[in-house]
Enzyme design. Structure first.
Site, PDB file in Angstrom:
ATOM      1  N   ILE A  11       0.838  -1.212   0.000  1.00  0.00           N
ATOM      2  CA  ILE A  11       0.000   0.000   0.000  1.00  0.00           C
ATOM      3  C   ILE A  11       0.875   1.264   0.000  1.00  0.00           C
ATOM      4  CG2 ILE A  11      -1.670   1.336   1.411  1.00  0.00           C
ATOM      5  CD1 ILE A  11      -3.048  -0.950  -0.084  1.00  0.00           C
ATOM      6  N   LYS A 196     -14.137  -2.205   8.668  1.00  0.00           N
ATOM      7  CA  LYS A 196     -13.019  -2.825   7.935  1.00  0.00           C
ATOM      8  C   LYS A 196     -12.415  -3.966   8.760  1.00  0.00           C
ATOM      9  CE  LYS A 196      -9.774  -3.387   4.808  1.00  0.00           C
ATOM     10  NZ  LYS A 196      -8.451  -2.844   4.787  1.00  0.00           N
TER      11      LYS A 196
HETATM   12  O1  PAF Z   1      -5.636  -7.394   4.374  1.00  0.00           O
HETATM   13  C1  PAF Z   1      -6.100  -7.612   3.242  1.00  0.00           C
HETATM   14  O2  PAF Z   1      -5.616  -8.437   2.477  1.00  0.00           O
HETATM   15  C2  PAF Z   1      -7.271  -6.756   2.751  1.00  0.00           C
HETATM   16  O3  PAF Z   1      -7.566  -5.828   3.758  1.00  0.00           O
HETATM   17  C3  PAF Z   1      -8.525  -7.518   2.350  1.00  0.00           C
HETATM   18  C4  PAF Z   1      -9.706  -6.574   2.274  1.00  0.00           C
HETATM   19  C5  PAF Z   1      -8.847  -8.664   3.278  1.00  0.00           C
HETATM   20  C6  PAF Z   1      -8.409  -8.027   0.926  1.00  0.00           C
HETATM   21  O4  PAF Z   1      -7.429  -9.005   0.752  1.00  0.00           O
END
Ligand code: PAF
Length: 319
Positions: A11, A196
């Site tokens: 990221i 999330k």
């Molecule tokens: O950590 C991750 O990989 C992502 O946040 C998610 C949304 C689970 C997608 O792989």
């Protein structure tokens, strides 16, 4: 905007690449003595995926003396490195420097606020799927929304007058949008972070243990059942904490994220495949701790946490 991105993981590289490309003044900060620093300095960041292929030259350093007068710091390190990372850049944080976290898991906003100050921290989540192929080379597997918002500490009501002006949030969202990241500002960031978190609770540990990509997790009766139970435990805790999730059916939501990100290798599985430490303590482990505090049993999250911790502890002994 003068932006520092801490942590050249998937990221971090995605943000550094596209923010630099959009004309922002960006520095990427790496830990000292990493081979990848020189590699990224020489080769730039290579992004392949949903937005095509790009090679973008970026500023990268492991010495904070190279970095001056930063307006926005985006923390992209793993949750277990947050405290050390923020301490290492503390001298760059002035009254008008904002630290935005786009990390997975619980506890990052609090850890940053403790060091940078409550009035300098901005919470956030991003649903972009990105996989690190090698140093500075990433695969951008899926686009998603980024949500940012001001943080209010545990037990405190939403203030009448926030210390961070709304304009600051709108400016940051504008900069992210300008780089191609669909971004929203929310005044309920705790709800957003929990929404999330529950997605990560249902996917990450299961993917790490089974070594399945996100799409395959919902293909088998066993994994579907464990996903459901882990998500229901976490949702019960969220309800007790009066968190209002962004979706009405958490299990359906997590299953739909699995299919939207079907090609994705979850971040925890990526760590396991590289024999690295995972963020289990900040995801399923955080649910177990919250459950203990509230007297809510979390047997499925507890088993998932113990299994991932066992895998981590036994990398050099596995057959
Ligand atoms: O950590 C991750 O990989 C992502 O946040 C998610 C949304 C689970 C997608 O792989």
């Amino acid at each position: 905007m003068k932006i520092l991105i801490v942590g050249p993981g998937a990221i971090g590289c995605l943000l550094a690449g596209y923010l630099t490309k959009s004309g922002q003044d960006v520095w990427l900060l790496d830990k000292p003595n990493q081979k990848r620093t020189k590699l990224i300095e020489a080769e730039g960041i290579k992004i392949e995926g949903v937005n095509g292929s790009h090679k973008i030259k970026v500023n990268i350093t492991s010495d904070i003396k190279d970095i001056k007068k930063i307006e926005l710091i985006i923390i992209c390190v793993k949750s277990y490195d947050t405290e050390a990372a923020v301490k290492s850049i503390k001298s760059l944080i002035s009254e008008t420097t904002y630290c935005l976290t786009l990390q997975n898991g619980l506890g990052n906003v609090e850890a940053i606020a403790e060091i940078a100050g409550e009035n300098n921290v901005i919470g956030g989540v991003t649903s972009h799927g990105a996989t690190l192929v090698s140093g500075g080379h990433i695969k951008h597997c899926g686009k998603g929304e980024t949500v940012i918002g001001r943080w209010q500490p545990q037990g405190k009501k939403q203030p009448k007058q926030w210390k961070i002006p709304r304009r600051v949030l709108e400016d940051i969202a504008g900069v992210l949008k300008g780089a191609g990241f669909t971004t929203k500002v929310s005044d309920k960031i705790k709800d957003v972070l929990w929404s999330k978190l529950i997605i990560n609770v249902g996917i990450n540990a299961l993917a790490a243990i089974t070594r399945l990509n996100n799409g395959l997790i919902t293909e088998y009766a066993g994994t579907r059942q464990i996903l459901k139970q882990s998500v229901l435990e976490a949702s019960k805790i969220a309800r007790r904490k009066k968190i209002s999730l962004d979706y009405s059916d958490p299990v359906k939501k997590v299953e739909s994220v699995c299919s939207q990100t079907e090609e994705n290798i979850s971040s925890m599985l990526q760590d396991i495949l590289k024999n690295k430490k995972t963020e289990i303590d900040y995801i399923n482990g955080a649910i177990v701790r919250e459950g203990e505090d509230l007297g809510i049993p979390t047997p499925v999250n507890s088993v998932l946490t113990d299994l991932v911790k066992t895998i981590e502890a036994s990398y050099n002994k596995q057959v």
